[in-house]
Motif scaffolding. Structure first.
Motif, PDB file in Angstrom:
ATOM      1  N   TYR A 356      33.831  24.361  30.064  1.00  0.00           N
ATOM      2  CA  TYR A 356      32.862  25.303  30.627  1.00  0.00           C
ATOM      3  C   TYR A 356      33.532  26.543  31.202  1.00  0.00           C
ATOM      4  O   TYR A 356      33.077  27.660  30.991  1.00  0.00           O
ATOM      5  CB  TYR A 356      32.052  24.598  31.723  1.00  0.00           C
ATOM      6  CG  TYR A 356      31.137  25.512  32.505  1.00  0.00           C
ATOM      7  CD1 TYR A 356      29.967  25.999  31.940  1.00  0.00           C
ATOM      8  CD2 TYR A 356      31.451  25.884  33.812  1.00  0.00           C
ATOM      9  CE1 TYR A 356      29.122  26.840  32.659  1.00  0.00           C
ATOM     10  CE2 TYR A 356      30.617  26.718  34.537  1.00  0.00           C
ATOM     11  CZ  TYR A 356      29.454  27.197  33.953  1.00  0.00           C
ATOM     12  OH  TYR A 356      28.629  28.029  34.667  1.00  0.00           O
ATOM     13  N   ARG A 357      34.630  26.362  31.927  1.00  0.00           N
ATOM     14  CA  ARG A 357      35.193  27.480  32.674  1.00  0.00           C
ATOM     15  C   ARG A 357      36.511  28.015  32.109  1.00  0.00           C
ATOM     16  O   ARG A 357      36.770  29.220  32.155  1.00  0.00           O
ATOM     17  CB  ARG A 357      35.408  27.065  34.137  1.00  0.00           C
ATOM     18  CG  ARG A 357      35.706  28.231  35.061  1.00  0.00           C
ATOM     19  CD  ARG A 357      35.764  27.803  36.514  1.00  0.00           C
ATOM     20  NE  ARG A 357      34.547  27.184  36.988  1.00  0.00           N
ATOM     21  CZ  ARG A 357      33.452  27.841  37.330  1.00  0.00           C
ATOM     22  NH1 ARG A 357      33.407  29.162  37.206  1.00  0.00           N
ATOM     23  NH2 ARG A 357      32.394  27.191  37.776  1.00  0.00           N
ATOM     24  N   PHE A 358      37.350  27.149  31.571  1.00  0.00           N
ATOM     25  CA  PHE A 358      38.701  27.574  31.208  1.00  0.00           C
ATOM     26  C   PHE A 358      38.810  27.917  29.724  1.00  0.00           C
ATOM     27  O   PHE A 358      38.086  27.375  28.886  1.00  0.00           O
ATOM     28  CB  PHE A 358      39.715  26.493  31.582  1.00  0.00           C
ATOM     29  CG  PHE A 358      39.829  26.279  33.059  1.00  0.00           C
ATOM     30  CD1 PHE A 358      40.539  27.164  33.850  1.00  0.00           C
ATOM     31  CD2 PHE A 358      39.195  25.203  33.664  1.00  0.00           C
ATOM     32  CE1 PHE A 358      40.635  26.979  35.216  1.00  0.00           C
ATOM     33  CE2 PHE A 358      39.281  25.001  35.033  1.00  0.00           C
ATOM     34  CZ  PHE A 358      39.998  25.898  35.814  1.00  0.00           C
ATOM     35  N   GLY A 382      42.740  31.533  30.996  1.00  0.00           N
ATOM     36  CA  GLY A 382      41.763  32.279  31.768  1.00  0.00           C
ATOM     37  C   GLY A 382      40.713  31.369  32.375  1.00  0.00           C
ATOM     38  O   GLY A 382      40.496  30.241  31.924  1.00  0.00           O
ATOM     39  N   SER A 383      40.059  31.874  33.398  1.00  0.00           N
ATOM     40  CA  SER A 383      38.985  31.155  34.071  1.00  0.00           C
ATOM     41  C   SER A 383      37.806  32.108  34.218  1.00  0.00           C
ATOM     42  O   SER A 383      37.991  33.282  34.566  1.00  0.00           O
ATOM     43  CB  SER A 383      39.450  30.660  35.442  1.00  0.00           C
ATOM     44  OG  SER A 383      38.404  30.010  36.129  1.00  0.00           O
ATOM     45  N   THR A 384      36.584  31.616  33.942  1.00  0.00           N
ATOM     46  CA  THR A 384      35.406  32.476  33.923  1.00  0.00           C
ATOM     47  C   THR A 384      34.361  31.979  34.912  1.00  0.00           C
ATOM     48  O   THR A 384      34.127  30.770  35.039  1.00  0.00           O
ATOM     49  CB  THR A 384      34.794  32.525  32.511  1.00  0.00           C
ATOM     50  OG1 THR A 384      35.801  32.900  31.570  1.00  0.00           O
ATOM     51  CG2 THR A 384      33.660  33.535  32.447  1.00  0.00           C
ATOM     52  N   PHE A 385      33.713  32.929  35.592  1.00  0.00           N
ATOM     53  CA  PHE A 385      32.642  32.633  36.542  1.00  0.00           C
ATOM     54  C   PHE A 385      31.379  33.338  36.054  1.00  0.00           C
ATOM     55  O   PHE A 385      31.395  34.548  35.802  1.00  0.00           O
ATOM     56  CB  PHE A 385      33.030  33.105  37.942  1.00  0.00           C
ATOM     57  CG  PHE A 385      34.311  32.487  38.437  1.00  0.00           C
ATOM     58  CD1 PHE A 385      34.294  31.305  39.161  1.00  0.00           C
ATOM     59  CD2 PHE A 385      35.538  33.073  38.146  1.00  0.00           C
ATOM     60  CE1 PHE A 385      35.474  30.724  39.602  1.00  0.00           C
ATOM     61  CE2 PHE A 385      36.722  32.501  38.580  1.00  0.00           C
ATOM     62  CZ  PHE A 385      36.689  31.320  39.310  1.00  0.00           C
ATOM     63  N   LEU A 394      39.206  35.748  34.977  1.00  0.00           N
ATOM     64  CA  LEU A 394      40.549  35.995  35.492  1.00  0.00           C
ATOM     65  C   LEU A 394      41.560  35.488  34.474  1.00  0.00           C
ATOM     66  O   LEU A 394      41.326  34.484  33.802  1.00  0.00           O
ATOM     67  CB  LEU A 394      40.750  35.284  36.831  1.00  0.00           C
ATOM     68  CG  LEU A 394      39.751  35.630  37.940  1.00  0.00           C
ATOM     69  CD1 LEU A 394      40.030  34.793  39.182  1.00  0.00           C
ATOM     70  CD2 LEU A 394      39.800  37.118  38.272  1.00  0.00           C
ATOM     71  N   LEU A 395      42.696  36.178  34.369  1.00  0.00           N
ATOM     72  CA  LEU A 395      43.691  35.831  33.358  1.00  0.00           C
ATOM     73  C   LEU A 395      45.092  35.863  33.947  1.00  0.00           C
ATOM     74  O   LEU A 395      45.435  36.767  34.714  1.00  0.00           O
ATOM     75  CB  LEU A 395      43.616  36.813  32.182  1.00  0.00           C
ATOM     76  CG  LEU A 395      44.712  36.694  31.119  1.00  0.00           C
ATOM     77  CD1 LEU A 395      44.553  35.399  30.334  1.00  0.00           C
ATOM     78  CD2 LEU A 395      44.697  37.895  30.187  1.00  0.00           C
ATOM     79  N   ALA A 396      45.887  34.869  33.592  1.00  0.00           N
ATOM     80  CA  ALA A 396      47.323  34.865  33.882  1.00  0.00           C
ATOM     81  C   ALA A 396      48.044  34.581  32.573  1.00  0.00           C
ATOM     82  O   ALA A 396      47.738  33.599  31.891  1.00  0.00           O
ATOM     83  CB  ALA A 396      47.668  33.814  34.925  1.00  0.00           C
ATOM     84  N   ALA A 397      48.983  35.465  32.197  1.00  0.00           N
ATOM     85  CA  ALA A 397      49.626  35.334  30.887  1.00  0.00           C
ATOM     86  C   ALA A 397      51.084  35.752  30.968  1.00  0.00           C
ATOM     87  O   ALA A 397      51.497  36.505  31.850  1.00  0.00           O
ATOM     88  CB  ALA A 397      48.893  36.178  29.841  1.00  0.00           C
ATOM     89  N   GLY A 398      51.845  35.258  30.038  1.00  0.00           N
ATOM     90  CA  GLY A 398      53.223  35.688  29.852  1.00  0.00           C
ATOM     91  C   GLY A 398      53.375  36.238  28.449  1.00  0.00           C
ATOM     92  O   GLY A 398      52.627  35.867  27.539  1.00  0.00           O
ATOM     93  N   GLY A 445      45.071  39.732  35.030  1.00  0.00           N
ATOM     94  CA  GLY A 445      43.956  40.606  34.706  1.00  0.00           C
ATOM     95  C   GLY A 445      42.621  40.076  35.179  1.00  0.00           C
ATOM     96  O   GLY A 445      42.468  38.897  35.513  1.00  0.00           O
ATOM     97  N   MET A 446      41.653  40.989  35.207  1.00  0.00           N
ATOM     98  CA  MET A 446      40.278  40.654  35.550  1.00  0.00           C
ATOM     99  C   MET A 446      39.363  41.392  34.590  1.00  0.00           C
ATOM    100  O   MET A 446      39.563  42.578  34.308  1.00  0.00           O
ATOM    101  CB  MET A 446      39.960  41.056  36.996  1.00  0.00           C
ATOM    102  CG  MET A 446      38.495  40.862  37.385  1.00  0.00           C
ATOM    103  SD  MET A 446      38.149  41.417  39.077  1.00  0.00           S
ATOM    104  CE  MET A 446      39.026  40.164  40.010  1.00  0.00           C
ATOM    105  N   GLY A 447      38.366  40.675  34.058  1.00  0.00           N
ATOM    106  CA  GLY A 447      37.435  41.284  33.124  1.00  0.00           C
ATOM    107  C   GLY A 447      35.999  41.104  33.569  1.00  0.00           C
ATOM    108  O   GLY A 447      35.636  40.079  34.155  1.00  0.00           O
ATOM    109  N   PHE A 448      35.178  42.110  33.293  1.00  0.00           N
ATOM    110  CA  PHE A 448      33.749  42.069  33.590  1.00  0.00           C
ATOM    111  C   PHE A 448      33.005  42.052  32.259  1.00  0.00           C
ATOM    112  O   PHE A 448      33.142  42.983  31.458  1.00  0.00           O
ATOM    113  CB  PHE A 448      33.341  43.267  34.437  1.00  0.00           C
ATOM    114  CG  PHE A 448      34.048  43.329  35.762  1.00  0.00           C
ATOM    115  CD1 PHE A 448      33.507  42.719  36.881  1.00  0.00           C
ATOM    116  CD2 PHE A 448      35.276  43.976  35.884  1.00  0.00           C
ATOM    117  CE1 PHE A 448      34.169  42.763  38.106  1.00  0.00           C
ATOM    118  CE2 PHE A 448      35.943  44.028  37.094  1.00  0.00           C
ATOM    119  CZ  PHE A 448      35.386  43.413  38.211  1.00  0.00           C
ATOM    120  N   ASN A 449      32.230  40.989  32.031  1.00  0.00           N
ATOM    121  CA  ASN A 449      31.600  40.769  30.734  1.00  0.00           C
ATOM    122  C   ASN A 449      30.085  40.861  30.833  1.00  0.00           C
ATOM    123  O   ASN A 449      29.487  40.448  31.833  1.00  0.00           O
ATOM    124  CB  ASN A 449      31.971  39.385  30.193  1.00  0.00           C
ATOM    125  CG  ASN A 449      33.472  39.147  30.194  1.00  0.00           C
ATOM    126  OD1 ASN A 449      34.171  39.585  29.301  1.00  0.00           O
ATOM    127  ND2 ASN A 449      33.965  38.447  31.210  1.00  0.00           N
TER     128      ASN A 449
END
Length: 524
Positions: A356-358, A382-385, A394-398, A445-449
Motif C-alpha cells: 500500500y505505502r512502499f 519510497g513511501s507514499t501518503f 518521500l524518496l531515499a536513493a543512492g 526527495g519529495m513529490g506531490f502527485n
C-alpha cells in the motif's frame, strides 16, 4: 469482533440487495488443471514436470480457486472440442444418474471418478505447448594448443492455456504466454524458458473479466471503504478496485456498468479488506459494486526539470603531449565547456509497488550539458501518503554519475604520432579522445502527485543530491582506423596533459544541490 459483525451484516443485508441490483460477489471455485500437452515436440520430461508445477503454482498463489491437479492427463489440442462436448453431455446426463465411466480422448483415458469430479468443477485448465524451439550456439576456444567447443542452448517456448467453463460446456478464455531461456545445459535452458513464459501469467489471468475479484461495499467511514473478501481470496495491500454503477445509455434503455470511483486497498484481514477512496464521481455507499482493477503493480514516469551543478569554465584547448615532450608537438581537442550553475535534465522513472505505502524506485536521468554530458542511475525506496487524488511521496536513493565528452576526434600540431604512456598513437589512424569521470552519492526527495484517472498521474518533485565531486578524470585515446586500433587510458594527473597559457587540464565538477522536475506517469 467488529470485523465479524460487519461480515454478518454483509451476508444478511447486502446479499438480498444484490439480487435486485445485480451485485456480484466472488467466491472460491474448483479449478481442475490438466498436464501440459507437448503434441509433436520432443520435450525433456523434467521440463514438462517443471511446467506443470509452475502453472499450478500460479493458480494456487492467486488464492481465488480451489486447485485440483490432474497433471497425469495431457489432452491434445485437437481433442479439446471432443472434451468440451463430452463435458456438456455428462452435465445433461447427471439428472439421469448415468453413473461414472472412464472417458477416452485421443490416446488419453481419464478414470471415471476423476472425470466425475472434473465435470463438477467450475473451470478446467488445458495447457498446450504451441511451440518449443532449440537453437545451439557453438563457441570455440583454444587452450594450450587444444581446441575446445562450448555449446550454448537457446530455448523458446509458447504455451496456450484454454479455460473450459464446465457448467456451460464452452471454452471461456484462451491465453498465450511465451518466453525464452539460455544455458549450457539444454534442460536448464528449457526450464528457464518456461519460467520466463509463466512469469506474466498471473497478471494475464487477473485481467480476464470472469476471473476478477468482485464484491460489494460493506461500509463507508469517511475515506475508508470496507468490503469482502480478504486474504482468503488473495486480496493484497496496494490492490485497486473500481466502483461500478449501472447507468442507462442515453434513452436507449440499454443498461451498462460504468466506473464511478476508485478504491486502494490499505489493510487486509482474513475475510475482510479496508481501502481508501482515491476518487469518486458519485458518493460511494454501502452495496456499491466493486471490481478488481488488474494491474502489474508498476509505474513509468517521464520527467523534465532543472538541477543545480558546479561546472567551472573549461572553454579552452585540451592538449596531449608525448612521454618525451617536444615543444609545439601535441594532439588536442577544443573542450568548449562553459561555466554552468544550472542545467536542464530529463529522465525516466520505473516504480514497482511494494504494498500500500512502499515502492521500489529506479531513476535514469540525462544531464543535458554539452560537451560534458552526464548520465545518472539511482535506486531507492519510497513511501507514499494518500489523500484522495492527492498524495505525497518521500524518496531515499543512492546512485552513480557518469560524465563524458563522448568520443571526439583529435587534431594535431606539428606531429604525426605520439607515444602516450608507452603506447604509440598514430595520427594517420584517426585517433579520438573520450574524457570521462565517475561519482557516487545519495538523493533525498519529495513529490506531490495528482491522480488524473486509474492509469495516470502528474507529479511535481523536489530533490536534493549529495555526490562526491569528480576530480580524477580518465582520458581514453584510441585509434579508430587501422588493423590494431591501439588505445591507452591515462588519468587527469598524467604528465601527458599539457597545461600552459592556452590549455589547462580537467577541473573539478560537482552535481550536489537541488533539483526540481515535473513528470507524467503511467500505471500498469
Amino acid at each position: 469482533m467488529k470485523h465479524g459483525v460487519l461480515l454478518i451484516l454483509f451476508i444478511f443485508f447486502i446479499f438480498p440487495f444484490t439480487e435486485t441490483q445485480a451485485i456480484e460477489v466472488s467466491e472460491k471455485q474448483d479449478l481442475a488443471i490438466f498436464g501440459l500437452t507437448r503434441s509433436v515436440y520432443d520435450v525433456p520430461e523434467d521440463v514438462l514436470v517443471f511446467a506443470d508445477s509452475s502453472i499450478k503454482h500460479v493458480f494456487v498463489n492467486l488464492k481465488r480457486f480451489d486447485v485440483l491437479g490432474y497433471g497425469q492427463y495431457r489432452i491434445e489440442s485437437e481433442d479439446i472440442d471432443d472434451f468440451v462436448k463430452r463435458v456438456r453431455e455428462i452435465r445433461s446426463e447427471k439428472a439421469k444418474e448415468a453413473g461414472t465411466y472412464d472417458e477416452k480422448f485421443g490416446t488419453v483415458v481419464i478414470k471415471g471418478e476423476d472425470f466425475d469430479r472434473i465435470v463438477n468443477s467450475f473451470l478446467v485448465v488445458l495447457p498446450t505447448l504451441a511451440s518449443y524451439t532449440i537453437t545451439v550456439e557453438r563457441q570455440e576456444y583454444i587452450s594450450e594448443l587444444t581446441t575446445y567447443v562450448r555449446r550454448k542452448y537457446e530455448v523458446g517456448v509458447v504455451i496456450d492455456i484454454t479455460f473450459v467453463d464446465v457448467r456451460e460446456g464452452t471454452q471461456r478464455e484462451s491465453l498465450r504466454v511465451a518466453g525464452s531461456g539460455s544455458h549450457a545445459d539444454v534442460d536448464r535452458a528449457g526450464r528457464k524458458a518456461v519460467e520466463n513464459a509463466i512469469s506474466g501469467l498471473s497478471y494475464q489471468i487477473r485481467q480476464v473479466e470472469a476471473f476478477k475479484i468482485k464484491s460489494g461495499v460493506v461500509s463507508v467511514r469517511g475515506d475508508i471503504v470496507t468490503f469482502v473478501p480478504g486474504k482468503n481470496l488473495g486480496v493484497k495491500p496496494g490492490d485497486e478496485y473500481e466502483v461500478m454503477m449501472r447507468q442507462e445509455v442515453g434513452k436507449t434503455g440499454r443498461i451498462v456498468e460504468m466506473p464511478t470511483g476508485l478504491v486502494k486497498v490499505k489493510k487486509v484481514y482474513p475475510e475482510l479488506s479496508e481501502g481508501r477512496i482515491v476518487y469518486q464521481k458519485e458518493q460511494i455507499t454501502e452495496g456499491d459494486q466493486l471490481v478488481e482493477l488488474a494491474q502489474f503493480g508498476a509505474q513509468v514516469s517521464f520527467y523534465a526539470g532543472m538541477m543545480k551543478v558546479d561546472i567551472p569554465d573549461m572553454d579552452y584547448s585540451f592538449k596531449l603531449q608525448g612521454d618525451t615532450p617536444v615543444a609545439g608537438e601535441y594532439y588536442y581537442i577544443e573542450l568548449n565547456q562553459k561555466e554552468r550553475e544550472y542545467v536542464p535534465d530529463v529522465g525516466i522513472r520505473l516504480v514497482k509497488n511494494l504494498g500500500y505505502r512502499f515502492r521500489g524506485v529506479f531513476d535514469a536521468t540525462a544531464i543535458l550539458n554539452f560537451p560534458l554530458f552526464g548520465g545518472l542511475g539511482e535506486l531507492g525506496i519510497g513511501s507514499t501518503f494518500y489523500k484522495r487524488r492527492l498524495s505525497i511521496d518521500l524518496l531515499a536513493a543512492g546512485g552513480i554519475l557518469y560524465m563524458t565528452t563522448f568520443s571526439k576526434d583529435l587534431s594535431q600540431n606539428n606531429v604525426s604520432s605520439l607515444i602516450i604512456d608507452g603506447e604509440e598513437i598514430d595520427f594517420q589512424y584517426d585517433p579520438a579522445l573520450n574524457i570521462y569521470g565517475i561519482s557516487v552519492g545519495v538523493k533525498g526527495g519529495m513529490g506531490f502527485n495528482f491522480r488524473l484517472n486509474q492509469n495516470s498521474l502528474l507529479r511535481l518533485a523536489f530533490n536534493y543530491r549529495l555526490y562526491t565531486p569528480i576530480k580524477n578524470w580518465r582520458m581514453r585515446i584510441q585509434e579508430t582506423g587501422g588493423s590494431d586500433k591501439d588505445s591507452v587510458t591515462i588519468g587527469s594527473d598524467s604528465p601527458n596533459i599539457v597545461e600552459d597559457e592556452e590549455s589547462e587540464g580537467m577541473k573539478r565538477v560537482s552535481i550536489s544541490g537541488y533539483e526540481i522536475n515535473f513528470s507524467y506517469s503511467l500505471r500498469f
